[in-house]
Design an enzyme around this catalytic site. Structure first.
Site, PDB file in Angstrom:
ATOM      1  N   LYS A 115       0.818  -1.220   0.000  1.00 48.80           N
ATOM      2  CA  LYS A 115       0.000   0.000   0.000  1.00 48.80           C
ATOM      3  C   LYS A 115       0.844   1.258   0.000  1.00 48.80           C
ATOM      4  CE  LYS A 115      -4.359  -1.569   1.976  1.00 48.80           C
ATOM      5  NZ  LYS A 115      -5.319  -1.421   3.074  1.00 48.80           N
ATOM      6  N   LYS A 218      -6.574 -10.801  -9.554  1.00 48.46           N
ATOM      7  CA  LYS A 218      -7.648 -11.050  -8.588  1.00 48.46           C
ATOM      8  C   LYS A 218      -8.858 -10.154  -8.853  1.00 48.46           C
ATOM      9  CE  LYS A 218      -7.480 -11.555  -3.812  1.00 48.46           C
ATOM     10  NZ  LYS A 218      -6.844 -11.493  -2.498  1.00 48.46           N
ATOM     11  N   LYS A 221     -12.213  -4.634  -6.054  1.00 50.02           N
ATOM     12  CA  LYS A 221     -13.119  -3.483  -6.068  1.00 50.02           C
ATOM     13  C   LYS A 221     -12.446  -2.276  -6.698  1.00 50.02           C
ATOM     14  CE  LYS A 221     -11.795  -2.586  -1.356  1.00 50.02           C
ATOM     15  NZ  LYS A 221     -12.094  -2.951  -0.006  1.00 50.02           N
TER      16      LYS A 221
END
Ligand code: TRP
Length: 355
Positions: A115, A218, A221
Site C-alpha cells: 500500500k 484477482k 473493487k
C-alpha cells in the site's frame, strides 16, 4: 479459567463495493460458521480511514457491509454484527498494543509495503503503519480464538499472535496476580496467559476469484472496469451481462482439471461455478467437459443468478430502510461494548492503571 470458550471474530472494511470474491472468500464462510459457534462480525470503519481519511458516503458504506452480512444469512440476534467505531475499547487496546509491538514488525508487513509502495512509506498515515495493531485489538478485545479470513490476512494474524505472546510474557507476573489468566498451549508448551493464540480459518473450498476480464488478476473493487467483477448488489440482468461478456478462450472445456492449466479464464469460470454449486472443479468438468462456452456460460448465468440475486435483492431492500440496519448495528454495538468492557477493565488492571 481453563475452559476457554471458542469465539469467532472477523472484520470487513467499508471501502468500495463488495463483490463475488468477498462473498465466496469471506462472507459465505461467516454464514457457515454461525451454526456451531459464537460469532462476531465487524464492519471495521476505523481501518477504513487508514489509507484514505475522507470518504464519500461513509455511513452508506458501513450500512452496505452490514446489509451484506444480513442478506447472506448471518443472524444478528444470535450473533453480533456491529461497527468498530461503536466500541471505543478497540482503539484503547490498540494503543496498548502499539506499545507492545515493535516498529520493525509493522514495517515488515507485506500489505503495508504494497500500500505504501515501499518508497512512499514516509508519506503514509501513521494509522496505516499501525493497522495490524488495531486488527489485533479487534480480535483480542473479545479474546476471540478463531478468525476466518482470506489468504492475504495470514501475516496480520501471525502478528496478532506475536503481540498476544509478547503481552502475555511481558505481563506474566502481573497476570499471575489476577484470576483472569487462562491456560493455553504455545506449540506443545502449557503457558499461563491472558490472551489466547488465535487460529486463522483460511482456505476451504473457496476459490481465489479472479477478474472476469483478465484471469490472472484477482477480482478487485479497485479495478477500473466494472465488467471485471460481479458486485453483490448487481441485479440479475447485470450479473448475466457480465458473465456473458467475461473473457474466455476459443476451446471447449476439458474433461480433467489438468486441462485447465494455462487457461486462466476458463479455470476461473469453472472455479466460480464449482464454488457457487458446492462442487469440485472436477465434478463441474464431469458435467461440462467437451462443451463450448456457449453452453457453459448460460448455465453459469443461471446458477449465479439463482444464488446471488436473492442476496442482492435483500441487500437493496435493507439499504432502503436505514432505520432497520442502523438498529441492528446499534444493538450489536451495545452487546459488543459490554464484552469489550470486561476485557479492558482486566487489561487496565494487568497493565497497572488505576481504575
Ligand atoms: N484487515 C482485514 C482485511 O482487510 C480486515 C480486518 C480488520 C479484520 N480487523 C480484523 C479481519 C479482525 C479479521 C479480524 O480483510
Amino acid at each position: 479459567m481453563s475452559d476457554f470458550k471458542p469465539l469467532v471474530f472477523s472484520g470487513v472494511q467499508p471501502t468500495g463495493n463488495l463483490h463475488l470474491g468477498n462473498y465466496l472468500g469471506a462472507i459465505r464462510k461467516f454464514v457457515a460458521l454461525q451454526e456451531n459457534n459464537d460469532c462476531m462480525y465487524c464492519v471495521v470503519d476505523l481501518h477504513a480511514i487508514t489509507a484514505q481519511l475522507v470518504h464519500e458516503d461513509m455511513p452508506g458504506q458501513i450500512r452496505s457491509i452490514a446489509a451484506a452480512f444480513i442478506a447472506a444469512g448471518i443472524d444478528p440476534k444470535k450473533h453480533i454484527v456491529f461497527n468498530q467505531s461503536a466500541v471505543p475499547q478497540h482503539a484503547e487496546l490498540a494503543w496498548i498494543f502499539n506499545c507492545v509491538a515493535r516498529i520493525g514488525w509493522m514495517e515488515r508487513m507485506t500489505q503495508f509495503k504494497d500500500k505504501s509502495g515501499g518508497k512512499n512509506a514516509e508519506q503514509m498515515s501513521l494509522g496505516l503503519l499501525a493497522y495490524p495493531s488495531l486488527m489485533a485489538a479487534d480480535i483480542l478485545v473479545y479474546r476471540a480464538t478463531h478468525v476466518p479470513v482470506g489468504d492475504d490476512q495470514k501475516q496480520h494474524l501471525e502478528l496478532t499472535r506475536d503481540i498476544a505472546q509478547k503481552f502475555n510474557i511481558d505481563f506474566m507476573e502481573h497476570i499471575r496476580r489476577t484470576d483472569y489468566g487462562i491456560d493455553i498451549k504455545v506449540g506443545d508448551e502449557p503457558v499461563h496467559a491472558y490472551f489466547p493464540m488465535v487460529e486463522p480459518l483460511i482456505g476451504g473450498p473457496a476459490p481465489r476469484v479472479m477478474s472476469l476480464r483478465e484471469g490472472t488478476k484477482k477480482m478487485s473493487k479497485s479495478d477500473a472496469s466494472d465488467l471485471s467483477r460481479i458486485n453483490l448488489m448487481d441485479d440479475a440482468d447485470t450479473i448475466s451481462k457480465k458473465i456473458r461478456k467475461a473473457k474466455t478462450d476459443p476451446d471447449a472445456l476439458p474433461s480433467e482439471v489438468d486441462g485447465l492449466k494455462g487457461r486462466a479464464e476458463a479455470d476461473n469460470l469453472v472455479g466460480i461455478y464449482a464454488a457457487l454449486s458446492d462442487k469440485t472443479k472436477q465434478e463441474v468438468l464431469g458435467e461440462f467437459g467437451g462443451q463450448q462456452f456457449s453452453v457453459f456460460k448460460p448455465a453459469l448465468v443461471d446458477l449465479a443468478v439463482t444464488v446471488l440475486a436473492p442476496i442482492s435483492g435483500e441487500m437493496r431492500r435493507l439499504m432502503d430502510d436505514t432505520t432497520h440496519i442502523d438498529g441492528i448495528l446499534r444493538d450489536g454495538g451495545e452487546r459488543a461494548r459490554a464484552r469489550a468492557d470486561v476485557t479492558m477493565k482486566q487489561v487496565r488492571e494487568i497493565v497497572g492503571f488505576l481504575q
